[in-house]
Design a protein around this motif. Sequence first.
Motif, mmCIF file in Angstrom:
data_model
loop_
_atom_site.group_PDB
_atom_site.id
_atom_site.type_symbol
_atom_site.label_atom_id
_atom_site.label_comp_id
_atom_site.label_asym_id
_atom_site.label_seq_id
_atom_site.Cartn_x
_atom_site.Cartn_y
_atom_site.Cartn_z
ATOM 1 N N ARG A 1 14.408 -17.978 31.663
ATOM 2 C CA ARG A 1 15.743 -18.215 32.210
ATOM 3 C C ARG A 1 15.946 -17.381 33.466
ATOM 4 N NH1 ARG A 1 16.818 -14.944 27.508
ATOM 5 N NH2 ARG A 1 17.780 -12.942 28.034
ATOM 6 N N GLY B 1 11.373 -12.306 19.395
ATOM 7 C CA GLY B 1 12.194 -13.273 20.123
ATOM 8 C C GLY B 1 12.644 -12.706 21.451
ATOM 9 N N SER B 2 12.987 -13.587 22.373
ATOM 10 C CA SER B 2 13.393 -13.157 23.710
ATOM 11 C C SER B 2 14.890 -13.283 23.944
ATOM 12 C CB SER B 2 12.658 -13.992 24.762
ATOM 13 O OG SER B 2 12.998 -15.372 24.634
ATOM 14 N N GLU B 3 15.616 -13.868 22.975
ATOM 15 C CA GLU B 3 17.023 -14.183 23.233
ATOM 16 C C GLU B 3 17.896 -12.939 23.378
ATOM 17 O OE1 GLU B 3 16.029 -14.294 18.889
ATOM 18 O OE2 GLU B 3 15.258 -15.271 20.695
ATOM 19 N N ASN B 4 17.481 -11.809 22.786
ATOM 20 C CA ASN B 4 18.328 -10.617 22.839
ATOM 21 C C ASN B 4 17.877 -9.591 23.879
ATOM 22 O OD1 ASN B 4 20.055 -11.464 20.726
ATOM 23 N ND2 ASN B 4 18.548 -10.822 19.207
#
Length: 387
Positions: free
Chosen positions: A169, A80-83
């Motif tokens: 983002r 995942g890229s969120e962290n």
Amino acid sequence: TPPIYKEMRQWFKSFPDPRSVDVIQQLGVDFVILHSDAYSPDAWEKILAELPRYWPAVSQVHQVGSDVVLEISPPVCPAGSENIRVTVTPAELDGLPNAARVTYFNPSPAAFMADVRRVSQLKFTNNTAKNFTEPLVTPAGESQSAVVPLAEFQRLANLSGIRSASLGRTILPSTLAAVQTDNLTGPNWQSLGLKFANGPQLTAYAITPESPTVCSLLTVGLKWSGGLPNDSVVVQLLDPFGRPVAEQTSRPWANGETTADIYSLPLPGSLPAGRYGIQVKVVDENGQTRPFLTGQGVEIPGEQIPRLPVVIRPATLPASVREKGEFVAVFKNGIRLREAHLTQRQVARGDWLRFSLTWTAEAEPDTDLTVFTQLIGPDGRVWGQHD
């Protein structure tokens, strides 16, 4: 050649290990071919001895002559890229001082793959932008950087943000250096009186969760008495053979007295289940490891200090996979393991574990063969065997 490709070659030289196996899975590699004549006899024996610890990452095994072909399974841990955390610092490139080092830190338990087909940008307040390509792979718990040359009219002081194609983002300057605070939830602190020469004393530790599994984070809390501002603490997760598989470094006393600090070690899906140990080192400003001391001030060799014990368990598999294996192994002479079937989901102490193996052969074997089956416990040891 991009620097990351050179690093990847070094990673794959240590195959199989947790980092190389996880990166291969996250990259979507289908096959790994191991040529026996490319290794010394000792190195080849070591690889063959290590491979069974990584069978969960392999869906099929083919033996072609003396070579081995591994068909790689999809990764257990989704990336995942969120962290992902991003920082930007000044850098030099080919002797030119006006460059930016964009660093990606991946705290998650799976290697992060950037989409290098898309362009990312450094944006500046004068409405200019500089394109760059993000690092292809950032392994679990590690950092990777891209050094970006800037024009004379582009200064880091005027950076307005980073448009990351892979993260999807825009990262603003106010959040570039933001550090995520790790927390220990309901820690059970264990007292410990471990003194380091001319340095601090480790008074207590806590490890959560109590029963860690792969695809998660192992959090280690340390309580200290004393400490020097230029000293660093290195926390390592060591496998049963004493090899580091995860590591985190900090300077807990850089801003003054610290009584406790927290470390998060990622446990990738490629990490074999078993008994591990936490090793804590204090390193001085010259890079020298401070030795341990007895209560009487006598130095103790580091290898004589017991590791803080941790048992890492495998990820829980869906019932359909537990009941009926979906792996196939192909051996020489056309012998193929088609299916493995468990007759019960759970067993208790004293029970028999019953299973069936379905085999096929392209031709009648020209010699008698023996099948060795072993039950491997969560500590990585053989709990049972039937031949």
